[in-house]
Enzyme design. Sequence first.
Site, mmCIF file in Angstrom:
data_model
loop_
_atom_site.group_PDB
_atom_site.id
_atom_site.type_symbol
_atom_site.label_atom_id
_atom_site.label_comp_id
_atom_site.label_asym_id
_atom_site.label_seq_id
_atom_site.Cartn_x
_atom_site.Cartn_y
_atom_site.Cartn_z
ATOM 1 C CB THR A 103 21.931 1.047 -38.647
ATOM 2 O OG1 THR A 103 20.647 1.229 -39.220
ATOM 3 C CG2 THR A 103 22.346 -0.417 -38.746
ATOM 4 C CG PHE A 131 12.642 -2.482 -39.346
ATOM 5 C CD1 PHE A 131 13.853 -3.161 -39.268
ATOM 6 C CD2 PHE A 131 11.859 -2.391 -38.202
ATOM 7 C CE1 PHE A 131 14.271 -3.754 -38.077
ATOM 8 C CE2 PHE A 131 12.262 -2.981 -37.006
ATOM 9 C CZ PHE A 131 13.469 -3.657 -36.939
ATOM 10 N NE ARG A 133 9.757 -1.384 -48.083
ATOM 11 C CZ ARG A 133 8.656 -1.705 -48.768
ATOM 12 N NH1 ARG A 133 8.721 -2.564 -49.766
ATOM 13 N NH2 ARG A 133 7.490 -1.162 -48.471
ATOM 14 C CG ASN A 194 19.340 -3.771 -43.285
ATOM 15 O OD1 ASN A 194 18.163 -3.963 -43.549
ATOM 16 N ND2 ASN A 194 19.844 -2.560 -43.113
ATOM 17 C CG LEU A 236 14.714 -15.179 -53.689
ATOM 18 C CD1 LEU A 236 13.965 -16.504 -53.830
ATOM 19 C CD2 LEU A 236 16.193 -15.456 -53.396
ATOM 20 C CG ASN A 237 13.609 -9.608 -58.166
ATOM 21 O OD1 ASN A 237 13.044 -10.602 -58.640
ATOM 22 N ND2 ASN A 237 12.967 -8.681 -57.505
ATOM 23 C CB ALA A 238 19.621 -12.751 -60.287
ATOM 24 N N GLY A 239 20.692 -9.750 -60.357
ATOM 25 C CA GLY A 239 21.025 -8.584 -61.167
ATOM 26 C C GLY A 239 22.359 -7.998 -60.758
ATOM 27 C CB CYS A 246 20.894 0.465 -45.487
ATOM 28 S SG CYS A 246 20.138 2.070 -45.207
#
Length: 419
Positions: A103, A131, A133, A194, A236-239, A246
């Site tokens: 990158t 790409f 994960r 990203n 869209l998982n808040a935490g 990365c």
Amino acid sequence: MATLGHDVVGIDVDVEKIAALNAGIPPFFEPGFPEILREALDSGRLSFSSTMASAAGAEVHFLAVGTPQSVEGDGADLSYVFGATRELLPHLSAGNVLVGKSTVPVGTAEALQEILDEAETGATVAWNPEFLREGFAVGDTLHPDRIVYGLAAGERGQRAKAQLDAVYASPLADGTPLIPTDFATAELVKVAANAFLATKISFINAMSEIADVVGADVTDLADAIGHDNRIGRRFLNAGVGFGGGCLPKDIRAFATRADELGVGSSLNFLREVDSINLRQRERVAALALAQLGTDPTGKRAVVLGLAFKPNSDDMRDSPALDVALRLHDAGVNVVSVDPAAVPRAQQLHPQLTTTTDINAALTDAEVVVLATEWPEFVQLDPTAIHARVKTPTIIDARNALAPSDWREAGWTYIGLGRP
Ligand code: UGA
């Protein structure tokens, strides 16, 4: 690459890592990796070497070295990219392709092509961003959801394209979308992807801050907006926020590169994305400290998780590790639990108490923080562990638990942006 049927030599300067890999021992935790490593070694198509001369004779050379955040600032440290390329020069032949995977700031591919041309190697650069994960690296590599080639103009680029098409014949035959483009676009695709993912996470974390103030539920909010296909529910998982090797460093390097290009204002919002993200760690540590009363010294807190995400032992820029270190620095008797990262944590952060034994860790805890959503933590039975702890308080810093289950079992449940 060996699994796809190619003859591969993997080169690294770390002699111990090379010896371990040749013996089939992976240097990191990654599901499915030990198996394909063993198969590839047994097939005779894969070997590892610590000398660059082993690259001689290959047609395609992948450049996959790290581009960490530079020590002086937020930009990327490109010393490994340029260093490895210079070392490779004597071993390149005409018609070879140097395929960039690292990158990098936009403009790097062109600079590398100039180096190859000045040395009259007759080799061509192509940019082929990665790409994958962590935790899904094997599947993402063998079945990517898209392949991007950044190519030089003209006949040179077309020749490189044909060579890359041969490398990726198998995923291309499976219908993987291919986007052939120019160098700059290919470099930007990676950092833009990203940056977008990081922005999604910080967006929902900002919503969780608002939700906390008004008593709304950010998980219901994410479900509701996520049903809109244009938005989508994933990421869209808040935490406690994003970490790893990365997303955090890539958004900083991207904003820094925009400054250098004279368009800094375009990416100023990424600095806000970064600060929302860092605020989440402070917020979680403060919530935990608040549970421990006016003097937290010596009180026992358990942090579930050390790795930056489940299915990894990577603790680079890990929010879970950050929370544990903050509590430790405040004098708390912290015990961190992780199924995979403990050996690495003991080497890198010997001041922390770490274990894989959840039950032993929970004994007499005065607050428990779920910081990395490993399945074994999410599946904990709140009734079964209630008697072990001293004070049944759980801070769900990944919003991964069912609040009603924990409350019914007698726990004080605290989520982020959840009433
Ligand atoms: C990320 C990208 O997802 C990959 O596509 C990319 O190839 C890779 O960076 C890279 O540049 O090499 P990775 O760092 O393995 O992959 O991790 P992610 O799955 O993106 O998770 C990043 C962080 O975001 C984790 O700490 C995770 O816990 C957090 N996250 C993720 C959230 O806080 N909320 C979410 O909803 C999703």
